[in-house]
Design an enzyme around this catalytic site. Structure first.
Site, PDB file in Angstrom:
ATOM      1  N   GLN B 132     -67.292   5.949  -9.220  1.00 26.91           N
ATOM      2  CA  GLN B 132     -66.623   7.197  -9.594  1.00 26.91           C
ATOM      3  C   GLN B 132     -67.571   8.061 -10.420  1.00 26.91           C
ATOM      4  O   GLN B 132     -68.098   7.599 -11.432  1.00 26.91           O
ATOM      5  CB  GLN B 132     -65.380   6.851 -10.413  1.00 26.91           C
ATOM      6  CG  GLN B 132     -64.590   8.030 -10.923  1.00 26.91           C
ATOM      7  CD  GLN B 132     -63.548   7.602 -11.955  1.00 26.91           C
ATOM      8  OE1 GLN B 132     -63.711   6.571 -12.590  1.00 26.91           O
ATOM      9  NE2 GLN B 132     -62.510   8.397 -12.110  1.00 26.91           N
ATOM     10  N   GLY B 133     -67.786   9.307 -10.002  1.00 30.34           N
ATOM     11  CA  GLY B 133     -68.661  10.217 -10.732  1.00 30.34           C
ATOM     12  C   GLY B 133     -67.877  11.340 -11.379  1.00 30.34           C
ATOM     13  O   GLY B 133     -67.856  12.475 -10.888  1.00 30.34           O
ATOM     14  N   GLU B 250     -55.753   5.783 -11.552  1.00 29.80           N
ATOM     15  CA  GLU B 250     -56.629   5.055 -12.468  1.00 29.80           C
ATOM     16  C   GLU B 250     -55.874   4.605 -13.710  1.00 29.80           C
ATOM     17  O   GLU B 250     -56.100   3.518 -14.231  1.00 29.80           O
ATOM     18  CB  GLU B 250     -57.813   5.947 -12.889  1.00 29.80           C
ATOM     19  CG  GLU B 250     -58.757   5.235 -13.858  1.00 29.80           C
ATOM     20  CD  GLU B 250     -60.036   6.006 -14.149  1.00 29.80           C
ATOM     21  OE1 GLU B 250     -60.128   7.184 -13.770  1.00 29.80           O
ATOM     22  OE2 GLU B 250     -60.941   5.404 -14.743  1.00 29.80           O
ATOM     23  N   SER B 383     -59.865   8.715 -22.894  1.00 34.58           N
ATOM     24  CA  SER B 383     -59.730   7.844 -24.066  1.00 34.58           C
ATOM     25  C   SER B 383     -58.270   7.806 -24.499  1.00 34.58           C
ATOM     26  O   SER B 383     -57.487   8.703 -24.177  1.00 34.58           O
ATOM     27  CB  SER B 383     -60.596   8.356 -25.203  1.00 34.58           C
ATOM     28  OG  SER B 383     -60.049   9.569 -25.683  1.00 34.58           O
ATOM     29  N   ASN B 384     -57.912   6.772 -25.242  1.00 33.00           N
ATOM     30  CA  ASN B 384     -56.513   6.645 -25.642  1.00 33.00           C
ATOM     31  C   ASN B 384     -56.071   7.785 -26.557  1.00 33.00           C
ATOM     32  O   ASN B 384     -54.879   8.078 -26.648  1.00 33.00           O
ATOM     33  CB  ASN B 384     -56.281   5.273 -26.289  1.00 33.00           C
ATOM     34  CG  ASN B 384     -56.308   4.179 -25.232  1.00 33.00           C
ATOM     35  OD1 ASN B 384     -56.623   4.441 -24.067  1.00 33.00           O
ATOM     36  ND2 ASN B 384     -55.975   2.966 -25.613  1.00 33.00           N
ATOM     37  N   GLU B 385     -57.022   8.431 -27.205  1.00 35.08           N
ATOM     38  CA  GLU B 385     -56.679   9.615 -28.003  1.00 35.08           C
ATOM     39  C   GLU B 385     -56.211  10.740 -27.072  1.00 35.08           C
ATOM     40  O   GLU B 385     -55.241  11.444 -27.365  1.00 35.08           O
ATOM     41  CB  GLU B 385     -57.890  10.074 -28.826  1.00 35.08           C
ATOM     42  CG  GLU B 385     -58.237   9.144 -29.993  1.00 35.08           C
ATOM     43  CD  GLU B 385     -58.754   7.769 -29.565  1.00 35.08           C
ATOM     44  OE1 GLU B 385     -59.380   7.661 -28.492  1.00 35.08           O
ATOM     45  OE2 GLU B 385     -58.513   6.795 -30.298  1.00 35.08           O
TER      46      GLU B 385
END
Lengths: 384, 402
Positions: B132-133, B250, B383-385
């Site tokens: 994945q890019g 994802e 990210s989880n943030e």
């Protein structure tokens, strides 16, 4: 064991829940709740006997809608619905934080069902409010621990001693009493106005409930008062425990959802530094964390409710998890609801303290999160 | 205990999966297998895992719900069963994780008929590995600021740029690539491609070394790489929309073309208890410590909560908002794995100082390794943030953070 796809929450169950949600929303708006329990802080905390205000008209409506009969078996004049219906109802009661004898009555119903006490269940289905008087002054929630003694007297039995932490005692008509005798623990159903019963209200933090110490001073009981005979009471309480824990967890989930939504609304409207405060991640992320905690607790609560009916062998594990998760969610939602309201959140004028206090009370009932996890660890170990 | 009752067809398929997995479980390799597909680094690991995926695909446990003309098996609602049974059997994971979980569903939704017929069959069989890019050095959480350029020249596009954190690129034939055709518009300036990697002129794949000391992911440099227009996914300017499809899969909010295998969270909880029971503390074991038991119980509750969230998610009347639970899953699973690995380290005490390859390391050095690795998951896929921003904005309706 294959479990029901919908956790037992089908169209009939949803109908009851939605009707309850609507009725409670319409009949208990926040200002009405304030008028009922928090009109005046002197009255709430400083009068000689703390008031136990509640809306008896609303209680009559609940009875007419059959809420006390929902989980009573059909053989005892009830509707015989699933545990998850009572649990959904408990969640709605927590959401509006309404003072009512229903949560205590639902818990008493669970015990009387486990005991097979048909004649007393009939009274509950007919609208008699009941509550559990099963806890000693030590605060132990272990089934069978009690300060009440059953002594043989003539042909019958008399009850002596005290039951502590009796919920909504001043709203109930019937007490389900755990009493020990040389032959083991028994359960008796005693009307609150039976000779020798004295209800001494505690002064408590929570304004949406009342709590009392109930003393039994030679209260005479006979065969019709026996719900579970000597030596059978402990097993009955153990059997009922998963459902009792689950009902409490549901109350906490409902109240926590109110705290989350109310605080999120405030974060959308309160502007500081040219933005609604919900724009800032120091406010946004904790609110999301509250939501994560609530959803974990809700999922475990419904799973436990389903297991009570469909997989009793696994019910205690899930119920301990549910009560632990819900108590933690309650504490966290309470904490953030006051803090994120800022200065106003610290005042009597702001509504959040009513839910904060209810949650602090629910957290402790039948064991707080730490106590649940101590039991849970032993269950997990045994299953290895 | 199953999550929901199977129909007769589903029950038969489940039984078939169980029997097949029992009879075809591959022998343990002589070398160490990584705990997750994104850490596959050696050729022997690749060969072993590709052979296993190929076998599972042939048996119908991968691509189960995909149409037959695209290399699938044409079932409906069977993939989740196959994936569950592979998880339960504790067999090795599917190596082509980016392909199955992200590229395949994206191609199925946005691809042309020709693209589906060309790319899906070798993806499902793992004959072609995918990467994945998306992320770039300057485009992490703010993914839409991607700067890799795609410039049209006749029937081709010329790609120049730098992608990072690219798992499996060292084995990959193809990459799903988010490129910028216009600087004028942040979101509408993005277009989505299938880019050739293996043996492609102008492509350089360099391994990045993780904090664990392992390779497994990479940076990929594009210098005047030619990509034919026939490899564009969906329309020019629709790149962000297509990327959102990929991210939905994802982040675990939808079922891909196959997964399963590896160690389940429940097994990790049991391993944690087993570790505590055999780790000596004073006269007894770590499990004798009430604080340790409390912490393990907290983890067990989170693991069960995740399982019961998945069960509740299917019952509309018991969910408050349609995306409320699906959007939580990435945050919950990655932080659970991080915290339970950290707890394993804490319980193992000084023994947790011993790493992979030390004969005295508890569970072969799994706990410190899993703990360090867990940061890959809490950072990746948004990210989880960022996930918490999305939850706060989409579910709670809070104002959008910049």
């Amino acid at each position: 064991m294959a479990l029901t796809k919908d956790l037992g929450f089908g169209p009939d169950e949803q109908l009851v829940r939605d009707q309850a949600r609507k009725l409670l929303k319409d009949s208990v708006p926040v200002d009405k709740l304030r008028t009922l329990v928090a009109r005046d802080h002197h009255e709430a905390y400083e009068t000689k006997i703390q008031p136990a205000s509640w809306d008896e008209g609303l209680w009559k409506q609940m009875i007419e809608l059959g809420w006390t009969a929902l989980s009573v078996p059909e053989s005892a004049g009830g509707l015989g619905m699933k545990t998850i219906v009572s649990v959904a109802l408990a969640e709605e009661l927590g959401r509006v934080a309404v003072p009512s004898p229903l949560p205590a009555t639902l818990a008493a119903t669970v015990v009387l069902k486990a005991a097979g006490a048909t004649s007393w269940l009939e009274k509950i289905a007919g609208g008699e409010a009941a509550t559990l008087a099963v806890t000693p002054e030590s605060g132990s929630w272990e089934p069978g621990d009690t300060d009440v003694e059953a002594r043989a007297a003539g042909g019958g039995v008399t009850l002596h001693g005290k039951a502590s932490f009796v919920q909504d005692a001043r709203k109930a008509r019937l007490l389900v009493v755990s009493a020990k005798s040389p032959a083991g623990v028994a359960l008796y159903v005693v009307p609150v106005d039976a000779p020798g019963v004295t209800i001494t209200p505690d002064r408590i933090v929570d304004l949406t409930r009342d709590q009392a110490t109930v003393s039994f001073d030679g209260v005479a009981v006979d065969a019709k008062n026996v719900a579970a005979g000597e030596g059978k009471g402990k097993a009955v309480l153990e059997q009922a425990l998963p459902a009792i824990l689950t009902l409490l967890a549901a109350d906490a989930c409902g109240a926590a959802e109110w705290q989350l939504q109310t605080t999120a609304e405030y974060a959308k409207s309160r502007v500081q530094f040219e933005h609604p405060i919900g724009f800032f991640q120091a406010v946004k992320h904790p609110l999301v964390n509250v939501m994560l905690a609530i959803d974990r607790a809700k999922s475990l609560t419904y799973a436990a409710a389903c297991a009570v009916d469909e997989d009793p062998a696994d019910a205690l594990r899930l119920a301990r998890m549910a009560k632990a998760a819900a108590s933690d969610a309650a504490a966290f939602a309470s904490d953030r609801s006051v803090q994120l309201h800022g200065g106003i959140g610290f005042t009597w004028e702001c509504d959040v303290h009513l839910w904060f206090k209810r949650q602090k009370h629910t957290e402790q009932l039948f064991g707080n999160a730490t106590q649940q996890r101590a039991h849970l660890a032993r269950i997990l170990e045994a299953a290895l | 205990m199953s999550q929901r009752p199977d129909t007769q067809d589903q029950a038969e398929f489940r039984e078939y999966c169980r029997r097949w997995l029992e009879e075809n479980r591959p022998p343990a390799p002589s070398f160490r297998l990584p705990i997750a597909p994104i850490e596959v680094s050696s050729e022997e690991q690749r060969q072993y895992l590709c052979a296993w995926q190929k076998k599972c695909h042939a048996a119908g446990l991968v691509g189960t719900d995909y149409p037959k003309e695209y290399g699938g098996h044409g079932h409906k609602g069977f993939q989740a069963i196959a994936s569950q049974e592979m998880g339960r059997a504790g067999v090795p994971f599917m190596i082509n994780v980016i392909g199955l979980g992200m590229a395949a569903p994206t191609i199925l939704v946005h691809g042309t008929e020709e693209q589906k017929r060309r790319f899906l069959p070798p993806l499902l069989s793992s004959d072609e590995i995918w990467c994945q890019g998306f992320s770039e050095p300057g485009a992490g959480s703010d993914l839409a600021s991607a700067q890799t350029t795609v410039v049209r020249e006749g029937d081709n596009w010329i790609v120049n740029g730098h992608k990072v954190w690219t798992s499996l690129a060292h084995f990959a034939s193809w990459m799903i690539l988010l490129g910028r055709h216009s600087k004028a518009d942040k979101y509408n300036g993005l277009t989505y491609f299938i880019a050739p990697i293996k043996d492609a002129k102008g492509v350089t794949v360099r391994p990045l070394v993780k904090i664990t000391g392992e390779t497994g992911f990479n940076e990929v440099l594009f210098e005047d790489v030619i990509v034919p227009d026939s490899l564009r996914l969906d329309e020019v300017g629709k790149g962000w929309t297509v990327a959102m499809t990929t991210l939905t899969y994802e982040r675990g909010a939808a079922e891909g073309a196959g997964s399963g295998g590896g160690t389940s969270v429940e097994e990790y909880v049991n391993e944690l208890i087993a570790l505590a029971k055999r780790t000596r503390r004073g006269a007894g074991t770590a499990w004798d410590d009430a604080v340790v038991r409390d912490k393990v119980a907290q983890i067990a509750i989170r693991a069960e909560g995740l399982r019961q969230n998945a069960r509740r998610m299917r019952i509309e009347a018991l969910t408050d908002h349609p995306m409320r639970i699906p959007l939580q899953s990435k945050v919950l699973i990655t932080e659970l794995i991080q915290d339970l690995s950290a707890l394993g380290v804490e319980i193992a005490g000084p023994h947790a100082s011993r790493y992979l390859g030390d004969p005295g390391a508890p569970d072969g050095g799994h706990w410190p390794h899993a703990y360090m690795n867990s940061y890959g998951m809490t950072i990746a896929a948004g990210s989880n943030e960022i996930q918490r921003n999305i939850l706060g904005e989409r579910v709670l309706g809070l104002p959008k953070s910049k």
